[in-house]
Motif scaffolding. Structure first.
Motif, PDB file in Angstrom:
ATOM      1  N   SER A 104     -63.935 -23.043  17.194  1.00  0.00           N
ATOM      2  CA  SER A 104     -65.607 -23.635  17.041  1.00  0.00           C
ATOM      3  C   SER A 104     -65.935 -24.616  16.006  1.00  0.00           C
ATOM      4  CB  SER A 104     -66.509 -22.379  17.530  1.00  0.00           C
ATOM      5  OG  SER A 104     -66.085 -21.578  18.233  1.00  0.00           O
ATOM      6  N   SER A 126     -73.705 -30.561  21.676  1.00  0.00           N
ATOM      7  CA  SER A 126     -72.989 -28.860  21.822  1.00  0.00           C
ATOM      8  C   SER A 126     -74.005 -27.731  21.324  1.00  0.00           C
ATOM      9  CB  SER A 126     -71.173 -28.685  21.566  1.00  0.00           C
ATOM     10  OG  SER A 126     -71.781 -29.526  19.933  1.00  0.00           O
ATOM     11  N   GLY A 127     -74.925 -28.250  21.398  1.00  0.00           N
ATOM     12  CA  GLY A 127     -75.467 -27.008  20.113  1.00  0.00           C
ATOM     13  C   GLY A 127     -75.661 -26.874  18.982  1.00  0.00           C
ATOM     14  N   GLY A 174     -72.443 -23.911  19.767  1.00  0.00           N
ATOM     15  CA  GLY A 174     -71.578 -23.935  21.163  1.00  0.00           C
ATOM     16  C   GLY A 174     -71.134 -25.123  22.069  1.00  0.00           C
TER      17      GLY A 174
END
Length: 177
Positions: A104, A126-127, A174
């Motif tokens: 991640s 992406s968060g 995310g």
């Protein structure tokens, strides 16, 4: 590297000549021989050695900036990472973003080809991001740890030194959007 991965869409990059004896100068008589541009060498190696090592005893291995620039990619962008397109980079800045789903993490490599420092702002969409590492190669540093970029949500901002390669390793809350 940027051109091969971005435009040719290659899935890997290899450098053919890792170690070369073609310095084009005598490193025992010139302290800048191995680190200066010269017209007599082949300019193909990542590492160089003195071709006269048997007679002069110089067994030093000389590293090049190319060695460290390649390391900005090879140490951080790992097999299985997926390259995502990046748009909106400033003129003269080549930016690549790689997503590693198993960790991640984003690995962002930004090359500033300009002769002056250039601001970079990149939204990875992406968060929330946090910095895991930031590493830079420029005229005075070789893959040196540097301060984390400024982060706001999924946007990173930093100033890239002239003619530098900077890698940011970013944890993401995310997946890419």
């Amino acid at each position: 590297i940027y051109t091969d991965l971005s435009y040719a869409d290659d899935s890997a990059f290899q450098w053919w000549t890792a170690l070369s004896s073609e310095l084009g100068c005598d490193p025992t008589s010139s302290s800048t021989c191995a680190t200066s541009v010269n017209s007599s060498g082949w300019n193909d190696g990542l590492l160089y050695y003195d071709p006269n090592y048997a007679s002069d005893g110089n067994q030093t291995i000389y590293t090049t900036k190319r060695f460290y620039a390649l390391g900005q990619y090879s140490k951080y962008v790992r097999p299985g990472a997926v390259r995502y397109g990046v748009s909106g980079s400033p003129s003269g800045v080549q930016t690549m973003a790689f997503w590693n789903s198993s960790s991640s993490q984003w690995d962002v490599v930004a090359t500033n080809t300009n002769t002056s420092a250039t601001a970079l702002s990149l939204n990875l969409n992406s968060g929330t991001l946090t910095s895991s590492a930031a590493v830079q190669t420029d005229s005075s540093e070789n893959m040196a740890s540097i301060s984390a970029p400024s982060i706001s949500g999924s946007t990173i901002s930093d100033t890239l030194p002239a003619q530098s390669v900077t890698t940011y390793v970013l944890n993401s809350a995310g997946a890419p959007g």
